[in-house]
Design a protein around this motif. Structure first.
Motif, mmCIF file in Angstrom:
data_model
loop_
_atom_site.group_PDB
_atom_site.id
_atom_site.type_symbol
_atom_site.label_atom_id
_atom_site.label_comp_id
_atom_site.label_asym_id
_atom_site.label_seq_id
_atom_site.Cartn_x
_atom_site.Cartn_y
_atom_site.Cartn_z
ATOM 1 N N TYR A 56 18.880 135.511 28.904
ATOM 2 C CA TYR A 56 18.578 134.649 27.749
ATOM 3 C C TYR A 56 17.102 134.253 27.714
ATOM 4 O O TYR A 56 16.757 133.093 27.537
ATOM 5 N N LYS A 57 16.233 135.219 27.848
ATOM 6 C CA LYS A 57 14.796 134.940 27.798
ATOM 7 C C LYS A 57 14.358 134.539 26.399
ATOM 8 O O LYS A 57 13.419 133.773 26.224
ATOM 9 N N ALA A 58 15.040 135.072 25.401
ATOM 10 C CA ALA A 58 14.661 134.781 24.020
ATOM 11 C C ALA A 58 15.908 134.686 23.145
ATOM 12 O O ALA A 58 16.966 135.228 23.485
ATOM 13 N N ARG A 86 11.405 131.766 22.626
ATOM 14 C CA ARG A 86 11.400 132.465 23.900
ATOM 15 C C ARG A 86 10.781 131.611 24.992
ATOM 16 O O ARG A 86 10.077 130.641 24.717
ATOM 17 N N ILE A 87 11.048 132.005 26.214
ATOM 18 C CA ILE A 87 10.523 131.312 27.384
ATOM 19 C C ILE A 87 9.688 132.301 28.174
ATOM 20 O O ILE A 87 10.161 133.381 28.529
ATOM 21 N N ASP A 88 8.424 131.946 28.409
ATOM 22 C CA ASP A 88 7.521 132.758 29.235
ATOM 23 C C ASP A 88 6.923 131.875 30.307
ATOM 24 O O ASP A 88 6.194 130.927 29.985
ATOM 25 N N ASN A 89 7.222 132.182 31.551
ATOM 26 C CA ASN A 89 6.690 131.418 32.683
ATOM 27 C C ASN A 89 6.923 129.914 32.517
ATOM 28 O O ASN A 89 6.043 129.102 32.782
ATOM 29 N N GLY A 90 8.083 129.550 32.047
ATOM 30 C CA GLY A 90 8.446 128.143 31.923
ATOM 31 C C GLY A 90 7.984 127.476 30.650
ATOM 32 O O GLY A 90 8.277 126.301 30.427
ATOM 33 N N SER A 127 17.815 139.338 26.738
ATOM 34 C CA SER A 127 17.448 139.240 28.151
ATOM 35 C C SER A 127 16.394 140.285 28.471
ATOM 36 O O SER A 127 16.165 141.215 27.710
ATOM 37 N N ASP A 128 15.729 140.106 29.603
ATOM 38 C CA ASP A 128 14.653 141.011 29.991
ATOM 39 C C ASP A 128 14.671 141.112 31.517
ATOM 40 O O ASP A 128 15.509 140.511 32.177
ATOM 41 N N TYR A 129 13.707 141.831 32.037
ATOM 42 C CA TYR A 129 13.544 141.926 33.481
ATOM 43 C C TYR A 129 12.173 141.388 33.858
ATOM 44 O O TYR A 129 11.187 141.606 33.159
#
Length: 63
Positions: free
Chosen positions: A31-33, A46-50, A20-22
């Motif tokens: 769960y960003k990655a 990973r998910i960045d800006n959708g 997870s991240d902020y």
């Protein structure tokens, strides 16, 4: 409750664990990655800006 993460299907030796991240405003991004625990595998998702990306190089951070 036992928490079981999925096995890595790329190497079949590691486990995929969530990271997870902020965000910019400080809100948590759960769960960003997902990354494989096998250092020799390097699979990541990973998910960045959708947008979903896979297989980025993993290295040391300067932060």
């Amino acid at each position: 409750m036992d928490l079981k993460f999925p096995d890595c299907r790329k190497c079949n030796n590691g486990t995929l664990v969530p990271l997870s991240d902020y965000g910019r405003d400080g809100a948590p991004i759960t769960y960003k990655a997902w990354v494989c625990t096998n250092p020799g595998c390097g699979f990541n998702l990973r998910i960045d800006n959708g947008e979903i990306s896979m297989g980025r190089n993993i290295g040391s951070s300067t932060k």
